[in-house]
Design a protein around this motif. Structure first.
Motif, PDB file in Angstrom:
ATOM      1  N   ASP A  79       0.818  -1.220  -0.114  1.00 17.03           N
ATOM      2  CA  ASP A  79       0.155   0.042   0.076  1.00 17.03           C
ATOM      3  C   ASP A  79       0.888   1.259   0.000  1.00 17.03           C
ATOM      4  O   ASP A  79       1.641   1.606   1.097  1.00 17.03           O
ATOM      5  N   THR A 137       1.025   4.214   2.666  1.00 14.39           N
ATOM      6  CA  THR A 137       1.300   4.279   3.858  1.00 14.39           C
ATOM      7  C   THR A 137       2.497   5.381   4.288  1.00 14.39           C
ATOM      8  O   THR A 137       2.484   5.965   5.445  1.00 14.39           O
ATOM      9  N   SER A 180      -5.014  -2.000   4.359  1.00 18.02           N
ATOM     10  CA  SER A 180      -5.951  -1.371   3.788  1.00 18.02           C
ATOM     11  C   SER A 180      -6.859  -2.223   3.293  1.00 18.02           C
ATOM     12  O   SER A 180      -7.952  -1.958   2.849  1.00 18.02           O
TER      13      SER A 180
END
Length: 357
Positions: free
Chosen positions: A69, A72, A301
């Protein structure tokens, strides 16, 4: 908290079958302080390696959720900046706001500290960037918000926790003998035990008897250097704010309740629990612990999507909806204590790992 699914009918151990399939709920009874003297024990391997395969047999599309992700790093820069700004304000500007600083360090600083812990967790699993080096460097950066060097040690010991969950002598997350026998189910002692949780994480790591790795040494030197800078820029009072935030954030704070929520046993046979409350939004979904143990390649997520994809695996076992309730029940009920964990020995873990589901 809904009732968990009953374990399947026990069968004779063989090279072909694991009696816990498909939910991998065991047939052991949880340990009760003042009734039992030690942890609950199981003769099987940790459940998540096989549970993942059982889930993927029904939902192979979960593999599409694997990956990093990239957002982040932006969460990291924002939260660390906010924390350092607060340290500067309390250290150089709001010099008479003493009790406000203490309260703020608990409510805001403590929660941000748990966010930092969640980011360090993502870096440990290399879920923020394709490069392992970048993940290590981002772990060092987020350690700016925590005035003790934990990022690289956490990575080392946390990966061992995943591999050897509950294995005596190998899982660094397990309480030590003196924690069990001293605290038991006493409410006051449990409060004191939670208050020294930041120290206990260091002590448990030292109890493993391992020499510091190269990256741990780098982390120590880096943190000493950044702490000195923060001391001079934000002043001793600003540095105190960061120490208080760390202490609250890793001890008796609702955001820290995930340390209890994750593997302290509320039900017979179930050793890992998720939390699905609103504070996940502040802590990068750290409460989705069954989902994380089942699928360590899924970034924070996407963990809610794992649950949504396989609800028959996650909604049919016990879970928590309030970290406040977790803390309250754990502290006040004499049936909970540091011994409320499940353990196994290495030989049983190794032999049971050979069983097919």
């Amino acid at each position: 908290m809904p009732p968990f699914a009953e374990p399947t009918e026990p069968s004779k151990r063989s090279v072909r079958s694991d009696r816990r399939h498909p939910l991998y709920i065991g047939d052991w009874k949880r340990s009760i302080p003042y009734t039992d003297d030690d942890f609950a024990r199981d003769d099987m391997d940790e459940p998540h390696f096989k549970r993942k395969r059982a889930i993927l047999e029904k939902h192979p599309e979960i593999m599409k959720l694997y990956g990093i992700d990239r957002s982040t790093k932006w969460v990291t820069f924002l939260t660390v900046s906010i924390h350092l700004l607060c340290a500067y304000l309390f250290g150089r500007v709001l010099l008479d706001w003493n009790w406000t600083m203490v309260f703020f360090s608990y409510a805001v600083g403590g929660t941000l500290t748990q966010t930092f812990g969640s980011i360090i967790h993502e870096c440990s699993h290399a879920l923020t960037h394709e490069s392992l080096l970048v993940n290590r460097l981002l772990g060092l950066f987020v350690n700016l918000g925590i005035p003790v060097p934990i990022a690289q040690s956490f990575r080392r010991y946390h990966l061992e926790h995943h591999t050897f969950q509950g294995v005596l002598g190998k899982d660094p997350d397990l309480p030590l003998d003196w924690e069990i026998h001293l605290v038991r189910g006493n409410t006051l002692l449990k409060i004191l035990w939670l208050l020294i949780f930041p120290v206990m994480y260091v002590v448990r790591g030292l109890a493993m008897g391992k020499s510091p790795s190269f990256w741990e040494i780098v982390n120590i030197l880096f943190t000493i250097g950044t702490d000195v800078c923060i001391w001079f820029v934000c002043g001793p009072r600003g540095f105190l704010y960061m120490i208080l935030s760390l202490w609250w954030g890793y001890s008796i704070n609702p955001a820290a309740a995930h340390f209890i929520q994750e593997h302290y046993t509320w039900e017979d046979g179930q050793e890992t629990y998720s939390y699905y409350g609103s504070m996940n939004k502040l802590t990068l979904n750290i409460g989705y612990h069954n989902e994380h143990h089942d699928f360590t390649k899924v970034a924070w997520s996407k963990l809610p999507a794992v649950r949504a994809t396989a609800p028959e695996f996650y909604n049919t076992i016990s879970y928590h909806e309030s970290w406040f309730q977790v803390l309250w029940e754990f502290i006040t009920m004499p049936t909970f204590g540091p011994q409320s964990r499940l353990v196994r020995n290495y030989n049983d873990h190794r032999q049971a790992r050979k069983l097919l589901h």
